[in-house]
Structure formats: structure tokens, C-alpha cells
Design an enzyme around this catalytic site. Sequence first.
Site, short mmCIF file in Angstrom:
data_model
loop_
_atom_site.label_atom_id
_atom_site.label_comp_id
_atom_site.label_asym_id
_atom_site.label_seq_id
_atom_site.Cartn_x
_atom_site.Cartn_y
_atom_site.Cartn_z
N GLU A 110 -17.55 -6.69 7.54
CA GLU A 110 -16.59 -5.88 8.31
C GLU A 110 -16.59 -6.33 9.76
O GLU A 110 -17.62 -6.77 10.28
CB GLU A 110 -16.96 -4.40 8.18
CG GLU A 110 -16.10 -3.44 8.96
CD GLU A 110 -14.64 -3.38 8.56
OE1 GLU A 110 -13.96 -4.42 8.68
OE2 GLU A 110 -14.16 -2.30 8.19
N ASP A 111 -15.44 -6.21 10.41
CA ASP A 111 -15.33 -6.62 11.81
C ASP A 111 -16.02 -5.64 12.75
O ASP A 111 -16.74 -6.04 13.64
CB ASP A 111 -13.86 -6.83 12.21
CG ASP A 111 -12.96 -5.62 11.97
OD1 ASP A 111 -13.43 -4.60 11.40
OD2 ASP A 111 -11.78 -5.69 12.34
N ASP A 114 -17.52 1.77 13.40
CA ASP A 114 -17.20 2.77 14.41
C ASP A 114 -17.73 4.13 13.96
O ASP A 114 -18.89 4.45 14.18
CB ASP A 114 -15.69 2.78 14.64
CG ASP A 114 -15.26 3.51 15.89
OD1 ASP A 114 -16.10 4.12 16.56
OD2 ASP A 114 -14.05 3.49 16.20
N PHE A 163 -12.02 -0.14 23.71
CA PHE A 163 -11.11 -0.62 22.66
C PHE A 163 -11.04 -2.13 22.74
O PHE A 163 -10.63 -2.68 23.77
CB PHE A 163 -9.71 -0.01 22.82
CG PHE A 163 -8.88 -0.17 21.58
CD1 PHE A 163 -8.89 0.81 20.59
CD2 PHE A 163 -8.11 -1.30 21.39
CE1 PHE A 163 -8.13 0.65 19.44
CE2 PHE A 163 -7.34 -1.46 20.24
CZ PHE A 163 -7.36 -0.49 19.26
N ARG A 176 -5.03 -10.54 17.18
CA ARG A 176 -6.05 -11.00 16.23
C ARG A 176 -6.47 -12.44 16.50
O ARG A 176 -7.59 -12.83 16.22
CB ARG A 176 -5.53 -10.91 14.79
CG ARG A 176 -5.39 -9.52 14.25
CD ARG A 176 -5.09 -9.55 12.75
NE ARG A 176 -4.61 -8.29 12.24
CZ ARG A 176 -5.39 -7.27 11.89
NH1 ARG A 176 -6.68 -7.37 12.03
NH2 ARG A 176 -4.86 -6.16 11.41
#
Length: 192
Positions: A110-111, A114, A163, A176
Site C-alpha cells: 500500500e502507498d 492513514d 496531504f 501521481r
Amino acid sequence: MGTTMNRLSAAPVPASRMEVLITRDQITRRVAEMGREITRDFEGQSVMLVGVLKGATIFLAELARNIELDATFDFFGVSSYADRVRQSGEVRLTKDVDTSLEGRNVILVEDILDTGLTMNYLKNVVMTHQPRSFKIAVLLDKPAHRIQPIEVDYLGFTIPDVFVVGYGLDYAEHYRNLPDICILPPDAYSLG
């Protein structure tokens, strides 16, 4: 948020206005280290990397090139963001894996971690497939919003509550392709 989305769609914030949080060189070095860790941990075995679309694709590709084992990969698709900035709390599977995970050494890739909601949801999905072993590889951990605890086996970087975009991470499908992980200025998105 409609105004922000329309403005963003017409003219995304240029990369020159963003602060670089993690450089491409730092990412490359850490992902290579993670690949060596996985190679060592699964010596003589094969692994199946299961990425989470779309954000983890670049990380998965680079991680796979740094694993010196027989490695295959597949992908999950999930939907969890109601407004593109904050998680809705509801996680929905939009694409399941195409191959069986049963009896395989599965590494969920996973990137960003959170709230923990998506990762826990996917962990439960993987475990229903009865893998031989299960590990989690995450490029970024942002613990400030954690709702559900989750243990990560291979971690790239822990980041503050900002963010971020780039290296596969997006805002409204933009950014991206940035090679670095950058902080998106607050005026480029809406929390409302």
C-alpha cells in the site's frame, strides 16, 4: 468541493509550488532496503505482492524490482474516500484479486497508511483466502489520523499530518507521476 475540483481540473498546482517532503533518491534507497529485507525474510521461497490500486502501483513496481525471489503480483481495488481528502469510514472492494492467495506468501503493498480502516479491511479479505503467510509493506505511515491499530512489517517512512502527492499518490487523479513525495498546498484542495 466542486469549485476546487473544477479549478484543479483546469489548472493543477505546479510542482514548483509544492514542498518536497521525501526525495526520489531517498525513496529509491529505502525501497531497495525494503526489498532486501523481504528477500532475506523469505529466502528460498516465492512471494505474491498484492497492491492496492491505484496509488501503490509505482511503489509495488519498484519494490518488486528489488526483491531477489520468485515474485508475482496482483491487485485489489478499494473505495474509501467520500471527498478525496478524508476517509468516509466505509471501505468497499471494487476489484478482487484474479489469482488464488491460498497457501501463498502474501505481501499486501500500500502507498499510505492513514486511519487503518482500509488496511484492516484488506487484511480481513486476504485472510479469508487462507494464505501461507501474510505481511504488510507500506511506503508511508501517517499515524495522526489512526482509528484502527495495524502492524506493518515493512515500512518506508513515517510522515507528519500533511496531504502528500507524488510517487503514485494523487489528489483527484493528478500528481501521481511526480517522482518525489510532495506536500500539496492547502489552497489546492478543500476540506469542506
